[in-house]
Design an enzyme around this catalytic site. Structure first.
Site, PDB file in Angstrom:
ATOM      1  N   ILE A  90      38.443  29.771  45.649  1.00 31.85           N
ATOM      2  CA  ILE A  90      37.753  29.426  44.501  1.00 31.85           C
ATOM      3  C   ILE A  90      38.269  30.356  43.509  1.00 31.85           C
ATOM      4  CG2 ILE A  90      35.743  28.019  45.123  1.00 31.85           C
ATOM      5  CD1 ILE A  90      34.218  30.671  45.092  1.00 31.85           C
ATOM      6  N   GLY A  91      38.885  31.208  43.648  1.00 32.50           N
ATOM      7  CA  GLY A  91      39.180  32.244  42.493  1.00 32.50           C
ATOM      8  C   GLY A  91      40.205  33.310  43.053  1.00 32.50           C
ATOM      9  N   GLY A  97      42.158  37.191  42.230  1.00 32.93           N
ATOM     10  CA  GLY A  97      42.358  38.410  41.001  1.00 32.93           C
ATOM     11  C   GLY A  97      43.545  39.231  41.684  1.00 32.93           C
ATOM     12  N   GLY A 116      41.982  40.831  44.917  1.00 29.66           N
ATOM     13  CA  GLY A 116      41.727  40.009  46.226  1.00 29.66           C
ATOM     14  C   GLY A 116      41.412  38.542  45.818  1.00 29.66           C
ATOM     15  N   HIS A 117      40.997  37.822  46.761  1.00 27.99           N
ATOM     16  CA  HIS A 117      40.898  36.216  46.662  1.00 27.99           C
ATOM     17  C   HIS A 117      39.245  35.998  46.919  1.00 27.99           C
ATOM     18  CE1 HIS A 117      45.094  35.068  47.828  1.00 27.99           C
ATOM     19  NE2 HIS A 117      45.099  35.912  46.515  1.00 27.99           N
ATOM     20  N   VAL A 118      38.642  34.929  46.266  1.00 28.91           N
ATOM     21  CA  VAL A 118      37.389  34.622  46.426  1.00 28.91           C
ATOM     22  C   VAL A 118      37.192  33.314  47.038  1.00 28.91           C
ATOM     23  CG1 VAL A 118      35.115  34.089  45.519  1.00 28.91           C
ATOM     24  CG2 VAL A 118      36.555  36.009  44.401  1.00 28.91           C
ATOM     25  N   LYS A 131      34.677  37.734  48.902  1.00 27.35           N
ATOM     26  CA  LYS A 131      35.544  38.382  48.212  1.00 27.35           C
ATOM     27  C   LYS A 131      36.247  39.017  49.089  1.00 27.35           C
ATOM     28  CE  LYS A 131      36.396  41.422  44.292  1.00 27.35           C
ATOM     29  NZ  LYS A 131      35.741  42.315  43.225  1.00 27.35           N
ATOM     30  N   ASP A 142      35.142  46.318  32.873  1.00 23.66           N
ATOM     31  CA  ASP A 142      36.057  44.993  32.792  1.00 23.66           C
ATOM     32  C   ASP A 142      35.264  43.885  32.434  1.00 23.66           C
ATOM     33  OD1 ASP A 142      38.271  43.585  32.824  1.00 23.66           O
ATOM     34  OD2 ASP A 142      38.223  43.496  35.086  1.00 23.66           O
TER      35      ASP A 142
END
Length: 728
Positions: free
Chosen positions: A402-403, A405, A408-410, A424, A529
């Site tokens: 679902i995401g 960055g 990493g990945h979510v 995460k 951030d």
């Protein structure tokens, strides 16, 4: 190759490796205008074939591992407006063909290995707003015709010669000019007095000589001036203190200035910080007015200065002078003894630390209200294994992704009990130390805070080869998708569109969460951030601030080895982030400032303006040549606030709206929008000390939401009830 209608390709922040294929220039679509490959792990050189994309406007390749020279063809697309190549390993010279990009407004090639001179053809680019070439190895002189309207940053290079009069006289420059840490010499040009819009000026760490010109008073809006570490001589002009409503920071340390410090500076009502150290100033310094908050650190290395500021020699003859010296000697001896005690204590502490090495354990986290399966936990977060996470995500399949960055990945996961979670998973690659540091920082922050508007950790899973944070699943996506819609024009993630009522609720939620981090948490936290993609929305559309991977912990009055280490990592991370985040990052970070709560306030202000306007900060820069702050301050609040307010008028028929009578809708909405715009402008001011605190912002937004807006909605509901009564 078959996407004949492709207009925008964005695969940034995905951890993509390999090289950019040369076929990028052979795409069937002649309409491709935006290409975002930034924040990945792409290697190799930039293909020459990119020059074959005739409609290209935005090219963002920053934060990769690209090397080699900049191809000449990259400037051939006639509509190129944004070129961001920062934080790579690009070398060679800046091609002279850059003069072909007549529409270029943002150019950032900082933090690379560029060599050679800055080409004269850069002077042909009359629409440049941002020109950022800092932290390279550029040499030679600065082209005299260089022009820019927002930010001109050539710092940390090897530029020589004098500052051209044309550059010094850029009356259009609005934010800052940074020429620091070069080899520039000669006098400061008199033309600096023509910069009547500039807000920050940094010429430090060069070889500038002669006197500071009195014409500097022409910089009527300058708030930050740094002329330190040069060879400037003569007296500090009294005209520098004739900036009564603007100058907040002045640093002239490490020069050869003489004479008395002008009384006009002391009388300034807004001066917050000044440094006159290591010059040859003489005379008496009073501790009144603007100097009331200064200490002797601002006057070191000026033996002929005296005054009532604590630490300065009193202006009362030799007896007082000898007494002052005696006090210094006593303090020095005491400091020496204390240092020896600290060394012994430090050695003992190191021995203890070797016996009990720190590690991230589940038992270190504080108690939470419930665990992943909904049951109460008494002492610690629930333990969860790697196998359970694999089962919950079907082997971390792409379907549950679902995401993505930079760290990493979510994934979306469902535990055996039916609880939906978000996992995460941090990358484990060549940047393992950075990732591990991000994981540890996020763990430190999440175990130290607890607030309804901050992401709550369910648990963590950490092995030598795998690190993950388990979080609640947020069904309504992010604020970024709510403002701008999902990527590629897909369906909205949540059931609601952003209206003024929801905007006020989200702004209040974020302000409350950030106020807790800055002022009320057990340990002060600087997020570093804050932006719409890091604000998530739960099932009730409550805003939750997330992603603490580069946060900074601040313990006032204490020294913590873990926090100190984190702070160093944060500075490195924020420096990297700066190169790819034009818009949300506070300007003082670009001038060498450390992450601070005021930087978070700046990001919040930009985000608030983005929510109101529906415009991304980078889009405003490309389209109008200035940032959201100036857009709101000079265009909307003075001329066009009604046009902004109209986009917040309800689109549903009046008979079913929970709003007031139609004749007063526009009036109330204009008032609300104007108040929010003013808050966003106040938060995004250049000088950190002039920004409000997050406590102030939380209070102001709560007053708007619970005062003016609630009264208006109540009036509207009453009017609708009366209308329905008459109808039925």
């Amino acid at each position: 190759m078959n996407c004949t209608s492709l207009q925008e390709l964005g695969v940034d922040s995905n951890g993509i490796g390999g090289k950019i294929p040369p076929i990028i220039g052979n795409l069937s679509s002649t309409n491709l205008s935006k290409l975002y490959l930034n924040d990945n792990e792409i290697t190799g050189t930039i293909p020459h074939a990119i020059g074959n994309l005739p409609s290209l406007t935005d090219l963002c390749l920053d934060n990769n591992m690209l090397e080699g020279p900049i191809p000449l063809e990259i400037f051939q697309p006639g509509w190129l407006t944004q070129l961001v190549l920062a934080n790579n390993q690009i070398n060679g010279e800046i091609p002279k063909s850059i003069g072909l990009a007549q529409h270029l407004s943002i150019m950032d090639i900082s933090y690379n290995g560029l060599q050679g001179t800055i080409p004269e053809t850069l002077s042909n680019l009359t629409k440049l707003g941002y020109l950022v070439l800092d932290h390279n190895q550029l040499s030679g002189t600065i082209p005299p015709g260089l022009s820019c309207s927002m930010i001109l940053d050539l710092s940390y290079n090897k530029l020589t010669g004098q500052i051209p009069d044309g550059v010094a006289g850029l009356s259009s420059l609005q934010i800052y000019l940074n020429l620091s840490n070069n080899l520039l010499e000669g006098p400061i040009p008199l033309e600096f007095g023509n910069m009547d819009k500039i807000q920050a000026l940094d010429l430090s760490a060069n070889k500038l000589s002669a006197a500071i010109p009195a014409q500097i008073k022409g910089c009527a809006e300058v708030e930050y001036v740094n002329l330190s570490r040069n060879f400037l001589q003569g007296a500090l002009p009294s005209s520098i203190g004739a900036l009564p409503t603007s100058l907040h920071v002045l640093d002239v340390s490490f020069n050869r200035l003489t004479g008395m410090i002008p009384q006009s500076l002391q009388a300034s009502p807004v001066l917050q910080f000044a440094n006159f150290s290591y010059n040859n100033f003489t005379g008496e310094v009073s501790s009144e007015g603007a100097f009331a908050n200064l200490t002797d650190d601002s006057f070191l290395g000026n033996p002929d200065l005296c005054g009532s500021i604590l630490g300065l020699a009193p202006c009362s003859g030799k007896h007082g002078h000898f007494l002052y010296i005696a006090i210094i000697v006593v303090v020095a001896i005491a400091a020496g003894l204390l240092a020896m005690v600290c060394v012994v204590d430090h050695d003992l502490m190191k021995t203890r630390l070797r016996l009990t090495a720190p590690s991230i354990q589940l038992s270190h986290f504080p108690t939470v209200q419930g665990n992943a399966t909904g049951k109460k936990e008494s002492d610690e977060h629930p333990r969860i294994s790697y196998r359970q996470l694999v089962d919950a995500t079907d082997g971390f399949s792409e379907v549950n992704l679902i995401g993505k960055g930079g760290y990493g990945h979510v994934y979306r996961g469902v535990l055996h009990g039916g609880t939906v979670i978000a996992i995460k998973v941090l990358h484990q690659d060549h940047a393992g130390e950075v990732i591990a540091g991000s994981f540890e920082r996020e763990c430190r922050v999440l175990r130290s805070i607890r607030h309804r508007n901050l992401i709550r950790v369910i648990t963590t899973c950490s092995t030598p080869d795998f690190k993950a944070v388990v979080l609640p699943f947020m069904p309504n996506g992010s604020l970024d998708s709510l403002i701008h819609g999902p990527p590629c024009g897909g369906k909205p993630e949540g059931p609601r569109q952003l209206d003024l009522d929801l905007l006020l609720g989200i702004a209040s939620n974020v302000a409350e969460g950030m106020a807790y981090l800055h002022h009320h948490a057990p340990v002060k936290v600087v997020h570093c951030d804050l932006k719409p993609s890091n604000v998530l929305l739960d099932g009730d559309m409550t805003a939750i601030v997330s992603d603490f991977g580069i946060s900074k912990l601040v313990i006032t009055g204490a020294r913590d080895p873990e926090v100190g280490e984190a702070s160093t990592s944060v500075c490195n991370s924020i420096t990297r982030l700066l190169q790819g985040s034009v818009g949300y990052i506070a300007p003082e970070y670009g001038l060498g400032g450390r992450p601070s709560t005021q930087g978070d306030v700046y990001s919040f202000g930009v985000m608030l303006l983005e929510m109101i306007s529906g415009k991304r900060p980078t889009d405003v820069i490309s389209e109008e040549g200035h940032g959201l702050h100036d857009w709101a301050k000079k265009r909307c609040l003075q001329h066009d606030v009604d046009a902004v307010a109209e986009r917040w008028l309800p689109r549903d028929p009046p008979s079913v709206l929970p709003f007031g009578p139609p004749r007063c809708e526009m009036e109330v909405i204009v008032v609300m929008v104007m108040e929010l715009l003013e808050l966003g402008v106040a938060c995004s001011q250049l000088v950190p000390s002039m920004r409000p605190t997050m406590d102030d912002m939380a209070h102001e937004i709560a007053c708007l939401r619970d005062g003016t807006w609630r009264k208006y909605r109540a009036t509207g509901l009453k009017a609708i009830d009366q209308t329905k009564s008459k109808k039925y």
